[in-house]
Design a protein around this motif. Structure first.
Motif, short mmCIF file in Angstrom:
data_model
loop_
_atom_site.label_atom_id
_atom_site.label_comp_id
_atom_site.label_asym_id
_atom_site.label_seq_id
_atom_site.Cartn_x
_atom_site.Cartn_y
_atom_site.Cartn_z
N MET A 83 -4.89 -5.19 -6.14
CA MET A 83 -4.68 -5.45 -4.72
C MET A 83 -5.86 -4.92 -3.89
O MET A 83 -6.54 -3.98 -4.29
N SER A 139 0.82 -1.22 0.00
CA SER A 139 0.00 0.00 0.00
C SER A 139 0.84 1.26 0.00
O SER A 139 0.42 2.30 0.50
N MET A 184 -13.35 2.21 2.63
CA MET A 184 -14.41 2.83 1.82
C MET A 184 -15.68 1.96 1.86
O MET A 184 -16.78 2.46 2.09
N GLU A 192 -7.07 11.26 2.41
CA GLU A 192 -6.27 12.49 2.37
C GLU A 192 -4.80 12.17 2.15
O GLU A 192 -4.11 12.84 1.38
N ARG A 193 -4.35 11.10 2.78
CA ARG A 193 -2.96 10.69 2.60
C ARG A 193 -2.67 10.40 1.12
O ARG A 193 -1.66 10.79 0.57
N ASP A 194 -3.62 9.69 0.49
CA ASP A 194 -3.40 9.25 -0.89
C ASP A 194 -3.96 10.22 -1.92
O ASP A 194 -3.84 9.97 -3.12
N GLY A 195 -4.61 11.28 -1.46
CA GLY A 195 -5.22 12.21 -2.42
C GLY A 195 -6.35 11.56 -3.20
O GLY A 195 -6.58 11.88 -4.37
N HIS A 196 -7.04 10.62 -2.55
CA HIS A 196 -8.10 9.87 -3.23
C HIS A 196 -9.42 10.61 -3.08
O HIS A 196 -10.11 10.53 -2.06
N LYS A 197 -9.79 11.38 -4.14
CA LYS A 197 -10.93 12.28 -4.04
C LYS A 197 -12.26 11.54 -3.85
O LYS A 197 -13.10 11.95 -3.05
N LEU A 198 -12.42 10.47 -4.58
CA LEU A 198 -13.68 9.74 -4.49
C LEU A 198 -13.90 9.21 -3.08
O LEU A 198 -15.00 9.36 -2.50
N TYR A 199 -12.85 8.60 -2.54
CA TYR A 199 -13.00 8.02 -1.21
C TYR A 199 -13.15 9.13 -0.16
O TYR A 199 -13.86 8.95 0.84
N HIS A 237 -6.38 -2.74 -0.98
CA HIS A 237 -5.71 -1.80 -0.09
C HIS A 237 -6.64 -1.40 1.03
O HIS A 237 -7.87 -1.50 0.91
N ASP A 238 -6.02 -0.88 2.10
CA ASP A 238 -6.83 -0.50 3.26
C ASP A 238 -7.91 0.51 2.89
O ASP A 238 -9.05 0.41 3.33
N HIS A 239 -7.54 1.48 2.06
CA HIS A 239 -8.53 2.52 1.76
C HIS A 239 -9.73 1.95 1.00
O HIS A 239 -10.84 2.43 1.15
N TYR A 267 -5.56 3.46 -7.99
CA TYR A 267 -5.53 3.39 -6.53
C TYR A 267 -5.60 4.79 -5.90
O TYR A 267 -6.00 4.94 -4.75
N PHE A 268 -5.19 5.78 -6.68
CA PHE A 268 -5.30 7.15 -6.18
C PHE A 268 -6.68 7.75 -6.47
O PHE A 268 -6.92 8.91 -6.19
N GLY A 269 -7.50 6.97 -7.12
CA GLY A 269 -8.81 7.49 -7.48
C GLY A 269 -8.78 8.34 -8.74
O GLY A 269 -9.75 9.02 -9.06
N ARG A 321 2.34 5.93 -3.54
CA ARG A 321 3.16 6.91 -4.26
C ARG A 321 4.40 6.24 -4.85
O ARG A 321 4.77 6.48 -6.00
#
Lengths: 1053, 160
Positions: B21, A944, B29, B56-63, B23-25, A984-986, A947
């Motif tokens: 994979m 995970s 989610m 926020e850590r991953d910059g994942h807007k949808l989540y 992932h936790d996020h 994975y970053f959306g 980056r």
């Protein structure tokens, strides 16, 4: 017994050399006198013993510069084959010659003079006839008297055989062995053979009555057996009988049919039956025991001719709507509709054999029947191929059909029916007309009038027939159908030319179906209709079906079918749009069990379901197609025919220069090529980069090729290979597959293997994996066991690699294990064993995400062994010298650490991947570095560390996009990697272009597993973006691939 | 479902589908969204917090938007209507940026429930109607059915 070809010592009883397969000569096949070594002629009877192959190659060189190509072996003595049946003295030449009719003698003379009867493989129908109880009969009679009786029987048998243009191979005491299909092939030889057999029985029946009346033999009977199959026919002797080599089954089974036939009957084997069953009535006799066969062989008794033999082709039990002939049927419907208004027409349906002329006529008949208010008559006549020499055969058939005169009607019954026929004429014309019709049917006139001379008979008969037709059809619209008119006799055509004028006077449609054979007398009908009756003439020219139409026909024949794509493509390609060919190929596949039907219940309804029983795409050319196509070839001049045969060895398409070099004996190559183009057997397929021709129909090439003796084929293939090497020295890589094929067929193993391996490498380079597998398998098959260990090992590994690429893990594992066994046998370099074990571990990694858990379990056990071997033999401590193989090993072990181990050992996976990257960087090996980066990206992904994952994936993609990077699978994986990292970053919108590019590239190189994977991830992105309609279309593409390639092949989904 | 998904944390790094994979996020989610759908305020708070952190850590807007929505549900259920509105509007803004129509519809439904909780029935009806139009356009049948039922319930409330 020493083989004259290779000097190998064989058993005294041997017929064939155990080393080279050459036929061993002991005695002259004609006179049984022992032959001296190297004899060219029998020194007792003068029979020529040297095969024409030798003669062919000894011909004078052409005007072309001599190219140093090794000629094929020239046997000093071409041994004649032992006869497969018990040798029985043949009758003297003069005895047989006296039975041969002049016209057939002329054909045979022409064939012999042109060398047409050199050794060839032929599909023939073999006929055996024998006198029942001849030994007992002979004992009771004086030998001279018995000789006369047998001679009388032979004459009757011979007449019947020659009537249908069969050839007597031997007179075996009181028996006869005859061939239909050699030396002259007809497309309906089995039908001719059965007709001849029935005629024999009829004539022998009359002969029996004669003998009984003379109190010579109380019950003289004959029995006849037939079978159809492949034989090798040899030179024709001066006595006009065929010398032949029997290829086992075909001859022996025909003999067995004869032995087991009841007296006075004709018994035929299955292969004949399947080709004649629509023409005759049969009794199924069940299975007959045959020596050497484990299962009883089906046999049938011929009961007689069918009253109306069907020319409709098709497959029993299968029905397909007509395909691709809508416009033609509309045209013919228009003709029938016009007839309703009394409009007469002449129609010619033109097309080569099998394009569906008869089917179109049948469909027209259905239209005719369905039209309301059409009070019309439909009379259909069929011309038979063996009646082309029977004067007025067609006119007789027409009169018989319209007036119900049966073929078996007694003379008195016929006379009565002819008397009724003329009743419709004016009273003052009746007597003359009756005399003419009686003459036409060979009846003696009873009115005492003197016979008419030729010209007068012709003129008056034509007038009588025209009067009869005018009277008979004037008051009722009529369609007269003449099918297979190309076989029509000249006299009938001459009369028909005049009779078509009746379409101007009465409501008559003359509907002719004929092949586009301009030399046939019937072509005159088309010409005269076109030139003199243009206003009434309709021409329907049938063209081959398009690929889509052919596919449609195939779908309609096998309504619900699971056919491998390659088999389907092969059927469509070889049949060349000819519906008959498609049907015959399907029939062959069904008959051979390659395609089987099953009843399955779907939604409560039972449906017939067809499926292929293996993944193979090849099939044998059906027997009747072989005969049909060979018959065309047999009509060529010998030198043109020889050119065609050599061209068939080169392949479906052939360069002129190669043909010229191989066919160096030909004096006039361009003339032969011109002839073949005019006859539509070949076509010019390219002029650039050089002149190239192709067989018009792929099956023609196969049919021609199959006629060539194996020995000649080998010689030709060698010359073709050598010619290609000489002509295209800079293109050998591209021609490797072809060269491998030709040298393999020539028996030159080393060259064949080398080229096959090159070809496989080429195929892998362009992602043609099936081709690669075929080439490697062929190469492996050429290596004798326990020889060339290193070569075998290499080929096995190559083959395993290809199977791994197509995700056939079981095959790949088996091949790697075989290769490991060979590596142990040959004490090979350790690095080979490392590589093979590494590949086995990688297969387990690939299979881990496979859909088949059981398969993974099996793979996993083998992986454990390889993993243990690697741990025992390889130390991966970071001090290994840089080597591409080591990078790959590190990558494999990294993947193994997290995919195949539970729980995943991420630390080891990370460490191994990082070392792989470092080593690949040292090596400056782009592909190795890409693989190492891929392994590292996977570790970051799994941990995970998104980056880092994206960073490594992006670096990998940049590497793969560099100009000198040429591993497409790596590029696809790199594209997918970036897409996944973005996902994975959306960043779904950003991910999609990478995934689309990966899909496109994967489709281009047929990497189905990667293609499906890219589609699946796209689908996920679209789903997250709530673009549901696009999700559905994307998943439809995915399902289509799964359907075509199976889930195992497409991999993790 | 929550228990099942939580078990999956022990298997992190294993493939979920198509070689991707888990992932936790991804799992948080699913947990946060499931909690919001089942109107479980406690679970919403627990999972939304973790999801927000990871997104926020991953910059994942949808989540991140899904986390905001889960927070919005949790606040509404706790009667914290102002916080709920803020969170839901944050979510709506992100979803609109992303163009994720189904998520927009679902967030409008949550805003409608909030309006209903605030007894602003007309606003609730408008929001439901807007959401329903989106679901119908998407052919999202279960959501459409639920929204129609909510509108009917709203009318019934008004009538009584």
């Amino acid at each position: 017994m020493i083989c004259s070809n290779c000097n190998t010592t064989n058993r005294e009883q041997a017929n064939v050399c155990k080393q080279c397969g050459a036929v061993l000569a002991h005695t002259c096949p004609r006179c049984n006198v022992a032959l001296p070594d190297a004899a060219i002629f029998c020194d007792h009877c003068g029979l020529r013993l040297v095969d024409s192959v030798g003669a062919y190659w000894q011909t004078a060189p052409s005007a072309l510069p001599r190219v140093e190509i090794a000629p094929p072996p020239k046997p000093s003595v071409e041994p004649r084959a032992p006869i497969a049946i018990a040798p029985i003295p043949v009758l003297a030449e003069s005895k047989l010659q006296q039975y041969i009719p002049e016209e057939l003698r002329a054909k045979l003379d022409a064939a012999r003079a042109s060398g047409d009867m050199v050794g060839e493989r032929k599909q023939v129908t073999v006929l055996f006839s024998d006198i029942v109880g001849s030994t007992a009969l002979a004992e009771k009679l004086d030998p001279e008297e018995w000789g006369e009786i047998v001679s009388g029987a032979h004459r009757r048998v011979s007449e019947a055989i020659y009537r249908y243009e069969g050839t007597i191979a031997q007179l075996l005491g009181d028996g006869v062995l005859a061939f239909f299909g050699a030396p002259i092939t007809h497309e309906d030889d089995p039908v001719r053979a059965v007709n001849a057999a029935l005629d024999i029985l009829k004539q022998i029946g009359e002969y029996r009555n004669e003998l009984r009346a003379k109190n010579r033999v109380p019950d003289f009977q004959m029995r006849i057996g037939l079978n159809t199959g492949l034989v090798v026919v040899g030179n024709i002797g001066s006595d006009m009988h065929m010398e032949y080599l029997a290829l086992g089954d075909a001859i022996n089974l025909a003999a067995r049919m004869e032995h087991t036939a009841a007296p006075g009957t004709v018994q035929i084997a299955h292969d004949t039956h399947k080709q004649v069953k629509s023409f005759f009535e049969f009794e199924n006799l069940g299975g007959i025991e045959v020596k050497g066969k484990t299962e009883p062989v089906p046999a049938y008794r011929v009961l007689g001719r069918k009253e109306s033999a069907s020319r409709m082709r098709g497959i029993e039990g299968l029905h397909a709507e007509m395909v691709g002939r809508d416009a033609e049927l509309i045209t013919l419907r228009g003709v029938i509709t016009d007839l309703k208004q009394g409009v007469g027409r002449i129609v010619c349906v033109l097309g080569e054999a099998g394009l569906g002329k008869t089917r179109l006529l049948h469909e027209t008949f259905l239209v005719f029947k369905s039209l309301e208010g059409l009070n019309a008559q439909w009379h259909e006549t069929l011309t038979l191929s063996y009646e082309s020499n029977q004067a007025y055969g067609l006119i007789q058939r027409l009169i018989r059909r319209v007036n119900g005169i049966g073929a078996e009607d007694a003379p008195e019954a016929m006379r009565a029916k002819l008397g009724a026929l003329v009743e419709c004429l004016a009273e003052d014309r009746r007597a003359r007309a009756l005399q003419l019709f009686e003459s036409l049917f060979g009846l003696e006139s009873q009115n005492g009038n003197a016979p008419l001379d030729g010209e007068m008979f012709k003129r008056e008969l034509c007038e009588a027939v025209r009067d009869w037709m005018r009277a008979r059809f004037a008051n009722q619209p009529t369609v007269l159908v003449f099918d297979d008119l190309h076989w029509c006799d000249a006299a009938s055509v001459e009369m028909l030319r005049q009779l078509v004028a009746l379409t101007e006077e009465i409501p008559l449609v003359v509907l002719c179906a004929l092949r586009t054979e301009r030399q046939a007398p019937a072509w005159q009908i088309k010409i005269i209709a076109d030139e003199e009756y243009q206003h009434r003439y309709t021409e329907v020219a049938l063209r081959p079906l398009s690929e889509a139409e052919s596919n449609e026909l195939l779908n309609r024949l096998l309504a619900v079918a699971e056919l491998p794509d390659r088999l389907r493509a092969n059927i469509l390609e070889k049949s060349g749009g000819n519906p008959f060919f498609i049907e015959e190929v399907v029939r062959t596949l069904i008959d051979s069990g390659a395609v089987v039907s099953e009843d399955r219940v779907v939604n409560g309804t039972t449906r017939r379901y067809w499926r292929a029983t293996n993944a193979g795409a090849d099939f044998e050319i059906p027997d009747n197609l072989q005969s049909l196509l060979a018959a065309r070839m047999d009509r060529l001049e010998e030198s043109t025919r020889a050119t065609l045969q050599i061209a068939s060895v080169i392949g479906r398409s052939f360069y002129r220069r190669v043909l010229q070099l191989v066919d160096e004996a030909s004096q006039d190559l361009d003339k032969h090529i011109g002839t073949l183009i005019r006859l539509d057997m070949i076509r010019e397929s390219a002029r650039v980069p050089e002149l190239e021709y192709a067989f018009r129909n792929p099956l023609t090439q196969e049919a021609v090729y199959k006629t060539i003796l194996l020995k000649r084929r080998r010689a030709f293939h060698r010359r073709v290979g050598q010619a290609m090497e000489m002509l295209f020295p800079n293109r050998l890589e591209g021609l490797a597959g072809l060269l491998a094929y030709h040298f393999a067929q020539a028996g030159e193993r080393d060259k064949a293997i080398t080229y096959a391996r090159h070809a496989a490498q080429q195929a892998v380079a362009v992602y043609a994996y099936d081709d690669a597998i075929q080439n490697l398998r062929k190469a492996l098959a050429l290596i004798a066991p326990e020889t060339a260990i290193e070569l075998q090992l290499g080929l096995l590994e190559d083959l395993g690699d290809v199977y791994r690429l197509v995700r056939d893990f079981a095959q790949a594992l088996a091949l790697y294990q075989q290769a490991l066994a060979r590596a142990r046998d040959g004490a090979s370099d350790k690095i080979i064993a490392v590589r093979l074990h590494r590949k086995i571990v990688q297969i387990a990694t690939d299979a881990k995400w496979s859909v088949d858990a059981t398969a993974y379990q099996q793979v996993s056990e083998i992986r454990n062994e390889s993993r243990a071997w690697l741990e025992e033999n390889i130390v991966t401590n970071g001090n290994e010298p840089p080597h591409t193989e080591t990078v790959q090993l590190l990558v494999a072990l990294s993947m193994d650490a997290w995919r195949n181990q539970t729980p995943p050992d991420w630390d080891s996976a990370h460490r191994l991947a990082q070392r792989a990257v470092q080593m690949a960087e040292q090596l400056d090996d782009g592909v190795a570095l890409s693989k190492a980066l891929g392994a590292l990206a996977n570790v970051f992904d799994g941990r995970s560390l998104l980056r880092e994952h994206l960073q490594v994936a992006t670096r990998r993609l940049e590497l793969c996009r560099a100009g000198n990077f040429d591993d497409a699978r790596e590029s696809i994986d790199a594209l997918r990697g970036v897409g996944v990292a973005l996902m994975y970053f959306g960043e779904y919108d950003q991910a999609l272009p990478y995934l689309t590019e990966a899909e496109t590239l994967a489709a281009r190189i047929q990497a189905t597993d990667q293609q499906v994977n890219a589609i699946g991830i796209q689908s996920h992105c679209l789903f997250r973006l709530d673009r549901w309609d696009e999700v559905l279309t994307t998943e439809a593409r995915w399902r289509d691939l799964e359907r075509r390639y199976t889930r195992e092949r497409v991999g993790e989904t | 479902m929550t228990e099942t998904i939580e078990q999956a944390f022990k298997l992190a790094g294993q493939p979920v589908k198509r070689g991707s994979m888990a992932h936790d996020h991804d799992m948080y989610m699913m947990l946060a969204d499931a909690a919001a759908q089942t109107q479980d305020a406690t679970a919403c708070r627990a999972y939304a917090a973790r999801l927000e952190e990871l997104a926020e850590r991953d910059g994942h807007k949808l989540y991140l938007a899904i986390a905001h929505r889960a927070w919005g549900v949790a606040h509404r259920l706790s009667g914290e209507h102002g916080e709920a509105e803020t969170r839901l509007n944050c979510a709506l803004e992100i979803f609109r940026d992303l163009g994720t129509r189904w998520q927009i519809g679902r967030t409008l439904v949550e805003l409608a429930h909030l309006a209903r909780a605030r007894a602003t029935r007309d606003a609730a009806r408008d929001l439901f109607a807007h959401a329903l139009a989106i679901f119908e356009a998407l052919r999202a049948q279960p959501d459409a059915e639920r929204t129609r039922a909510a509108i009917a319930m709203l009318s019934k409330d008004q009538a009584s």
